[in-house]
Motif scaffolding. Structure first.
Motif, PDB file in Angstrom:
ATOM      1  N   GLU A   1       0.837  -1.210  -0.066  1.00 41.34           N
ATOM      2  CA  GLU A   1      -0.055   0.097  -0.085  1.00 41.34           C
ATOM      3  C   GLU A   1       0.820   1.371   0.017  1.00 41.34           C
ATOM      4  OE1 GLU A   1      -2.347  -0.442   3.374  1.00 41.34           O
ATOM      5  OE2 GLU A   1      -3.555  -1.955   2.663  1.00 41.34           O
ATOM      6  N   LEU A   2       2.124   1.174   0.582  1.00 43.01           N
ATOM      7  CA  LEU A   2       2.758   2.299   0.760  1.00 43.01           C
ATOM      8  C   LEU A   2       3.896   2.436  -0.338  1.00 43.01           C
ATOM      9  CD1 LEU A   2       3.084   2.438   4.636  1.00 43.01           C
ATOM     10  CD2 LEU A   2       1.774   3.566   3.311  1.00 43.01           C
ATOM     11  N   VAL A   3       3.760   2.041  -1.580  1.00 40.10           N
ATOM     12  CA  VAL A   3       4.818   1.833  -2.560  1.00 40.10           C
ATOM     13  C   VAL A   3       5.146   3.401  -2.885  1.00 40.10           C
ATOM     14  CG1 VAL A   3       5.414   1.384  -5.068  1.00 40.10           C
ATOM     15  CG2 VAL A   3       4.237  -0.207  -3.326  1.00 40.10           C
ATOM     16  N   TYR A   4       4.237   4.200  -2.843  1.00 37.47           N
ATOM     17  CA  TYR A   4       4.504   5.615  -3.542  1.00 37.47           C
ATOM     18  C   TYR A   4       4.606   6.627  -2.605  1.00 37.47           C
ATOM     19  CZ  TYR A   4       2.919   3.373  -7.866  1.00 37.47           C
ATOM     20  OH  TYR A   4       2.669   2.599  -8.660  1.00 37.47           O
ATOM     21  N   GLU A   5       4.639   6.279  -1.085  1.00 33.93           N
ATOM     22  CA  GLU A   5       4.523   7.221  -0.087  1.00 33.93           C
ATOM     23  C   GLU A   5       6.117   7.351   0.383  1.00 33.93           C
ATOM     24  OE1 GLU A   5       1.716   5.962   2.666  1.00 33.93           O
ATOM     25  OE2 GLU A   5       0.231   6.121   1.406  1.00 33.93           O
ATOM     26  N   ASN A   6       7.006   8.240  -0.061  1.00 37.66           N
ATOM     27  CA  ASN A   6       8.296   8.486   0.303  1.00 37.66           C
ATOM     28  C   ASN A   6       8.668   9.908   0.716  1.00 37.66           C
ATOM     29  OD1 ASN A   6       8.974   5.811   0.004  1.00 37.66           O
ATOM     30  ND2 ASN A   6       8.846   6.183  -2.204  1.00 37.66           N
ATOM     31  N   ARG A   7       7.947  10.775   1.099  1.00 39.12           N
ATOM     32  CA  ARG A   7       8.094  12.091   1.183  1.00 39.12           C
ATOM     33  C   ARG A   7       9.219  12.426   2.544  1.00 39.12           C
ATOM     34  NH1 ARG A   7       3.865  17.004   1.090  1.00 39.12           N
ATOM     35  NH2 ARG A   7       5.415  18.916   1.238  1.00 39.12           N
ATOM     36  N   GLU A   8       8.831  11.889   3.461  1.00 38.91           N
ATOM     37  CA  GLU A   8       9.560  11.849   4.948  1.00 38.91           C
ATOM     38  C   GLU A   8      10.611  11.243   5.102  1.00 38.91           C
ATOM     39  OE1 GLU A   8       8.827  14.479   6.813  1.00 38.91           O
ATOM     40  OE2 GLU A   8       7.275  15.207   5.469  1.00 38.91           O
ATOM     41  N   LYS A   9      11.171  10.291   3.820  1.00 40.10           N
ATOM     42  CA  LYS A   9      12.332   9.215   4.179  1.00 40.10           C
ATOM     43  C   LYS A   9      13.407  10.162   4.518  1.00 40.10           C
ATOM     44  CE  LYS A   9      10.878   5.931   0.902  1.00 40.10           C
ATOM     45  NZ  LYS A   9      11.196   5.197  -0.426  1.00 40.10           N
ATOM     46  N   GLU A  10      13.787  11.233   4.180  1.00 35.80           N
ATOM     47  CA  GLU A  10      15.250  12.016   4.626  1.00 35.80           C
ATOM     48  C   GLU A  10      15.168  12.062   5.978  1.00 35.80           C
ATOM     49  OE1 GLU A  10      15.827  15.201   1.968  1.00 35.80           O
ATOM     50  OE2 GLU A  10      15.935  13.963   0.132  1.00 35.80           O
ATOM     51  N   LYS A  11      13.846  12.667   6.434  1.00 34.23           N
ATOM     52  CA  LYS A  11      13.910  13.204   7.940  1.00 34.23           C
ATOM     53  C   LYS A  11      14.025  11.852   8.720  1.00 34.23           C
ATOM     54  CE  LYS A  11      11.247  17.292   6.879  1.00 34.23           C
ATOM     55  NZ  LYS A  11       9.921  17.988   7.217  1.00 34.23           N
TER      56      LYS A  11
END
Length: 488
Positions: A101-111
């Protein structure tokens, strides 16, 4: 429009929340992968421990019943561990579904990566602790007989560690929520800063423009001050020259009114006596000469009177009064009544206003203009004069020398006389400038020059227009103070 904006804001917030959840699930998947690796490592360790335990069991076959009890407890612990492994597998399956479900959810990876580095440090520390514990377990297995109490303590510590781990996970979730709020606040602050930066740029541009305007005005003020100082110097020079000129004019007036007039009076008196007493003894030629002498003396006296009038305009007291033009015209008509009746002159005056003027000087203007029309009227045609006035702005009067926004009283003086050539419109106001011979038209040539001088005293303007045999028109423009907004 507001509803659309609200919906758009809600969609933006929902997308941000979804991105945050996806990132959280990604983290959990990463943590699950790490947990699986740890579980594999633990299983390998357990297998090693089981092998070691088998050896230990073979060596401890003859040990006391306490070892059997400890073995039973260890079996129970292994069962519990097996149950935990099954739970971990279930959670791993759930995490796999979450990963899909979370394949396209990567916005906060750096933090979260930074947090993950911290977690890795903690995990490394925990692994070190586990290694130590494993070493201790080996020692414990060797010394199993005497270390039951230590195992119970370590089991309790493991329970506490799990509680601490759960507590840390909860804290991380709270920090993640706080981080989302902080990001929103930071985005809002950035927008506000951009707005303020734009306002500051505009304010700086306006300040630069104002500074430029101030510098220009300061430069203009410096130039104006220099011009004013120069004008003041010129005025002082002219004032000194005017004082000298007035003194000379007074002396000239005295000489003209006494020293020059007296010989003329004697010439006229003696000529009249000769004509009266010696009329019988004089020849016709002698009589003609005597009449010429009388005529020349009369012209000379008229010329002196006009020169005195012209020069007195410079030194006369300039007392302005609001006077009705109709009154001035009526007074002049009374003074010239005999000549007007003789010439059958008609004067039509209409729409005349009250104007601030020097009364006796303006009376002289009207007197000279009427005399001028009478002197240059057409033979056998009754002279006709039309006098009109109006109040108007300078821009509406069509005269270049007038100020566009100032108010003026425009007085026009038209006659039906012989007129003049348009090329002489300025020359006729000069002293002693005559457009016709003395034999044809009498006069000293100073009358219109006096009119021009009086207009200068009134800060006004006089112009003349005309054409041969079609009469002449004199236009007088006097400054007029008016509060009437209808004046255009």
């Amino acid at each position: 429009m507001k509803a659309n904006t609200a919906i758009s804001d809600e969609l933006t917030l929902a997308k941000r929340d979804l991105a945050f959840e996806i990132n959280e699930k990604g983290k959990r998947v990463a943590e699950l992968a790490i947990a699986n690796i740890e579980l594999t490592f633990q299983n390998e360790e357990k297998e090693k421990r089981a092998a070691e335990l088998t050896i230990a069991n073979q060596k401890l076959a003859l040990q006391i019943t306490e070892r059997e009890k400890l073995a039973a407890e260890l079996i129970i612990a292994n069962d519990a561990l097996a149950f935990q492994n099954e739970e971990k597998k279930k959670r791993a399956a759930e995490l796999i579904l979450a990963n899909l479900e979370l394949v396209y959810e990567n916005r906060e990876k750096e933090k979260r990566a930074a947090e993950l580095v911290v977690a890795n440090h903690e995990l490394t520390f925990q692994n070190n602790e586990k290694e130590k514990r494993a070493a201790e377990l080996i020692v414990a297995n060797r010394e199993l007989t005497f270390q039951n109490e230590e195992k119970e303590k370590r089991a309790l510590e493991l329970v506490l560690a799990n509680k601490e781990l759960l507590f840390q996970n909860g804290e991380k979730e709270k920090r993640a929520a706080e981080l989302v709020i902080a990001n929103k606040e930071l985005a809002f602050q950035n927008e506000e800063r951009e707005k303020r930066a734009l306002e500051l740029v505009i304010a700086n541009q306006e300040l630069l423009f104002q500074n430029g305007e101030k510098e220009r005005r300061a430069a203009e003020l410096v130039i104006a001050n220099k011009e004013l100082a120069f004008q003041n110097e010129e005025k002082e020079k002219r004032a000194a020259e005017l004082i000298t000129l007035n003194a000379e004019l007074k002396a000239f007036s005295y000489v003209s009114s006494h020293d020059l007039q007296e010989p003329l009076r004697k010439i006229q008196l003696l000529s009249d006596r000769i004509l009266g007493m010696e009329d019988q003894s004089l020849s016709e030629k002698g009589k003609d000469h005597m009449h010429r002498i009388l005529s020349a003396a009369t012209r000379m006296r008229t010329l002196i009177d006009d020169l005195l009038a012209f020069s007195s305009l410079n030194i006369a007291e300039r007392k302005f009064e609001a006077v009705d033009l109709n009154i001035i015209i009526d007074e002049v008509k009374d003074e010239l009544k005999e000549t007007i009746d003789e010439k059958h002159l008609t004067i039509v005056a209409s729409k005349l206003y009250k104007v601030r003027m020097i009364p006796f000087q303006f009376r002289q203007i009207i007197h000279n203009l009427i005399n001028n029309s009478l002197r240059f009227s057409k033979p056998c045609i009754a002279p006709h004069i039309i006098i009109e006035s109006r109040i108007a702005k300078g821009r509406a009067l069509g005269e270049e020398k007038l100020l566009p926004e100032a108010s003026y009283c425009h007085i026009s003086f038209s006659d039906n006389g012989i007129g003049f050539d348009p090329e002489h419109k300025d020359r006729i106001f000069e002293v002693f400038k005559r457009l016709h011979g003395r034999e044809a038209y009498a006069g000293s040539g100073i009358g219109l020059a006096i009119v021009k001088k009086i207009m200068d005293n009134h800060n006004g303007i006089i112009t003349a227009t005309g054409s041969p045999d079609r009469g002449a028109t004199f236009n007088i423009y006097l400054p007029h103070e008016s509060d009437d907004e209808s004046v255009r």
